[in-house]
Design an enzyme around this catalytic site. Structure first.
Site, PDB file in Angstrom:
ATOM      1  N   ALA A  73       0.847  -1.196   0.000  1.00  0.00           N
ATOM      2  CA  ALA A  73       0.000   0.000   0.000  1.00  0.00           C
ATOM      3  C   ALA A  73       0.877   1.238   0.000  1.00  0.00           C
ATOM      4  CB  ALA A  73      -0.902   0.012   1.245  1.00  0.00           C
ATOM      5  N   TYR A 139      -6.273   8.335   2.234  1.00  0.00           N
ATOM      6  CA  TYR A 139      -5.660   7.105   2.745  1.00  0.00           C
ATOM      7  C   TYR A 139      -6.676   6.299   3.546  1.00  0.00           C
ATOM      8  CZ  TYR A 139      -2.973   4.012   5.805  1.00  0.00           C
ATOM      9  OH  TYR A 139      -2.516   2.913   6.495  1.00  0.00           O
TER      10      TYR A 139
HETATM   11  P1  NAD Z   1       5.658   0.410   4.198  1.00  0.00           P
HETATM   12  O1  NAD Z   1       5.570   1.583   3.272  1.00  0.00           O
HETATM   13  O2  NAD Z   1       6.960   0.155   4.870  1.00  0.00           O
HETATM   14  O3  NAD Z   1       5.197  -0.913   3.438  1.00  0.00           O
HETATM   15  C1  NAD Z   1       4.395  -0.930   2.295  1.00  0.00           C
HETATM   16  C2  NAD Z   1       5.127  -1.696   1.218  1.00  0.00           C
HETATM   17  O4  NAD Z   1       4.280  -1.794   0.064  1.00  0.00           O
HETATM   18  C3  NAD Z   1       6.408  -0.990   0.756  1.00  0.00           C
HETATM   19  O5  NAD Z   1       7.506  -1.881   0.864  1.00  0.00           O
HETATM   20  C4  NAD Z   1       6.149  -0.626  -0.691  1.00  0.00           C
HETATM   21  O6  NAD Z   1       7.316  -0.705  -1.509  1.00  0.00           O
HETATM   22  C5  NAD Z   1       5.093  -1.648  -1.090  1.00  0.00           C
HETATM   23  N1  NAD Z   1       4.227  -1.219  -2.180  1.00  0.00           N
HETATM   24  C6  NAD Z   1       3.678   0.006  -2.373  1.00  0.00           C
HETATM   25  N2  NAD Z   1       2.958   0.018  -3.514  1.00  0.00           N
HETATM   26  C7  NAD Z   1       3.049  -1.239  -4.044  1.00  0.00           C
HETATM   27  C8  NAD Z   1       2.534  -1.846  -5.221  1.00  0.00           C
HETATM   28  N3  NAD Z   1       1.769  -1.169  -6.088  1.00  0.00           N
HETATM   29  N4  NAD Z   1       2.813  -3.147  -5.453  1.00  0.00           N
HETATM   30  C9  NAD Z   1       3.612  -3.855  -4.585  1.00  0.00           C
HETATM   31  N5  NAD Z   1       4.129  -3.318  -3.484  1.00  0.00           N
HETATM   32  C10 NAD Z   1       3.848  -2.028  -3.200  1.00  0.00           C
HETATM   33  O7  NAD Z   1       4.502   0.602   5.286  1.00  0.00           O
HETATM   34  P2  NAD Z   1       4.132  -0.268   6.556  1.00  0.00           P
HETATM   35  O8  NAD Z   1       4.089   0.667   7.701  1.00  0.00           O
HETATM   36  O9  NAD Z   1       4.949  -1.495   6.636  1.00  0.00           O
HETATM   37  O10 NAD Z   1       2.611  -0.657   6.232  1.00  0.00           O
HETATM   38  C11 NAD Z   1       2.250  -1.943   5.773  1.00  0.00           C
HETATM   39  C12 NAD Z   1       0.740  -2.039   5.723  1.00  0.00           C
HETATM   40  O11 NAD Z   1       0.191  -1.839   7.010  1.00  0.00           O
HETATM   41  C13 NAD Z   1       0.085  -0.999   4.813  1.00  0.00           C
HETATM   42  O12 NAD Z   1      -0.993  -1.611   4.155  1.00  0.00           O
HETATM   43  C14 NAD Z   1      -0.408   0.042   5.777  1.00  0.00           C
HETATM   44  O13 NAD Z   1      -1.520   0.749   5.263  1.00  0.00           O
HETATM   45  C15 NAD Z   1      -0.763  -0.821   6.967  1.00  0.00           C
HETATM   46  N6  NAD Z   1      -0.740  -0.067   8.218  1.00  0.00           N
HETATM   47  C16 NAD Z   1       0.442   0.379   8.738  1.00  0.00           C
HETATM   48  C17 NAD Z   1       0.426   1.090   9.936  1.00  0.00           C
HETATM   49  C18 NAD Z   1       1.693   1.614  10.563  1.00  0.00           C
HETATM   50  O14 NAD Z   1       1.593   2.330  11.568  1.00  0.00           O
HETATM   51  N7  NAD Z   1       2.889   1.283  10.057  1.00  0.00           N
HETATM   52  C19 NAD Z   1      -0.785   1.377  10.573  1.00  0.00           C
HETATM   53  C20 NAD Z   1      -1.957   0.927   9.985  1.00  0.00           C
HETATM   54  C21 NAD Z   1      -1.925   0.184   8.832  1.00  0.00           C
END
Ligand code: NAD
Length: 307
Positions: A73, A139
């Site tokens: 994402a 988002y």
């Molecule tokens: P992050 O940005 O580190 O991880 C997201 C990964 O998705 C990245 O490695 C990115 O390269 C990859 N990505 C983006 N677009 C893509 C595409 N089109 N195809 C394939 N890969 C793609 O973020 P994170 O914090 O590890 O978040 C992971 C998930 O957890 C996300 O879905 C996010 O919405 C959700 N989330 C995170 C948090 C938080 O606090 N970190 C809170 C709520 C939800």
């Protein structure tokens, strides 16, 4: 078990992938590397660079997979305000493409990484899954839409689904972009550099911070827990912390005397966030174990950027 993790090279995806691989599971990962780094993955994780909307690639990767974790994402609330189409394309259309591919191959369960952001500003209440969401950014809308798509397509094609509404996760390896960085690693870096820690408003807005290992425990449980089909489940610490208190703890754990500035001209966004964890306890046997101060110390210890 056989897992596919989308977004596997990201902060949460890589922690989950490495954990599952170390436990002896077969783990495949896909990530387009827009922000992720595959070097953080242990060698046992089979990594493929690719877009989550690339169905032919997904068809191959999904063969014999028991459970998919969908984490790929775009993840910045602020950035989504500027580029809502991109957020829709990746977070919504990407989810639909994945569900189509899962239907085609016959995969039986998906765990979606959704977000506490879907609740928006509901005032003083602890956030319970039954509350009506009030998303305030593209988002948050994209995550809510993804929840609905996952559940609806899952119902239609007999795919078990669960959406985990993760609150503010933090820990080693969290992406730290130059613009709109997440608050925890940003404050840690500023404190260590002797920079200024800027808070919006009076710093009284609260968030529910959860350490990455606790998020991973909840995600692991969601792969096999019975009777969770179609649910959304909060994953947080259950503790709310003001920005002011976060700053105090950051300065304490870094032993820093950095400047703190409260900017009364800017709003801190949603005023209060605290996850109700009753459903997570009941369905996932999930109990967060790491307090904020301890999680920050672990982050400093385990993340080379903070040495
Ligand atoms: P992050 O940005 O580190 O991880 C997201 C990964 O998705 C990245 O490695 C990115 O390269 C990859 N990505 C983006 N677009 C893509 C595409 N089109 N195809 C394939 N890969 C793609 O973020 P994170 O914090 O590890 O978040 C992971 C998930 O957890 C996300 O879905 C996010 O919405 C959700 N989330 C995170 C948090 C938080 O606090 N970190 C809170 C709520 C939800």
């Amino acid at each position: 078990m056989n897992f596919l993790i989308t977004g596997a090279a990201g902060f949460l995806g890589s922690s989950l992938a490495n954990h599952l691989a170390r436990e002896g599971h077969q783990v495949r990962g896909i990530d387009d590397l827009s922000t992720g780094d595959p070097q953080v993955l242990v060698p046992d994780v089979h990594f493929t660079r690719g877009d989550v909307s690339d169905r032919p690639k997904l068809w191959t990767l999904l063969q014999d997979v028991d459970v998919v974790y969908h984490l790929a994402a775009r993840v910045s609330v602020q950035e989504s305000i500027l580029y809502p189409r991109d957020y829709n394309a990746v977070n919504v259309s990407g989810t639909v493409a994945l569900m189509e591919a899962m239907r085609d191959v016959g995969v039986k369960r998906v765990v979606l990484a959704s977000s506490g952001a879907v609740y928006g500003d509901l005032g003083d209440t602890t956030l319970v899954e039954t509350a009506t969401p009030n998303p305030r950014s593209p988002y948050a809308v994209s995550k809510l839409a993804a929840e609905y798509y996952v559940r609806t397509i899952g119902n239609l094609w007999n795919i078990e689904t669960v959406s985990l509404r993760i609150f503010n996760a933090y820990g080693p390896g969290q992406h730290l972009p130059p613009s709109h960085p997440p608050v925890v690693p940003h404050y840690l870096r500023q404190a260590l550099r002797g920079g200024t820690l800027v808070a919006h408003g009076e710093g009284m807005q609260t968030r529910d911070y959860i350490y990455v290992d606790d998020v991973v425990s909840a995600m692991v449980a969601a792969a096999t827990a019975p009777n969770i089909n179609g649910l959304v489940i909060n994953v947080g610490s259950g503790v709310e912390t003001t920005i002011k208190e976060l700053i105090r703890i950051v300065l304490n754990v870094t032993d820093s005397k950095a400047n703190v500035v409260y900017n009364s001209q800017t709003s801190g966004g949603v005023s209060r966030m605290r996850a109700d964890l009753n459903l997570a306890k009941e369905k996932l046997r999930f109990v967060p174990s790491i307090k904020l101060e301890d999680g920050l110390r672990l982050t400093l210890k385990r993340d080379a950027r903070f040495k």
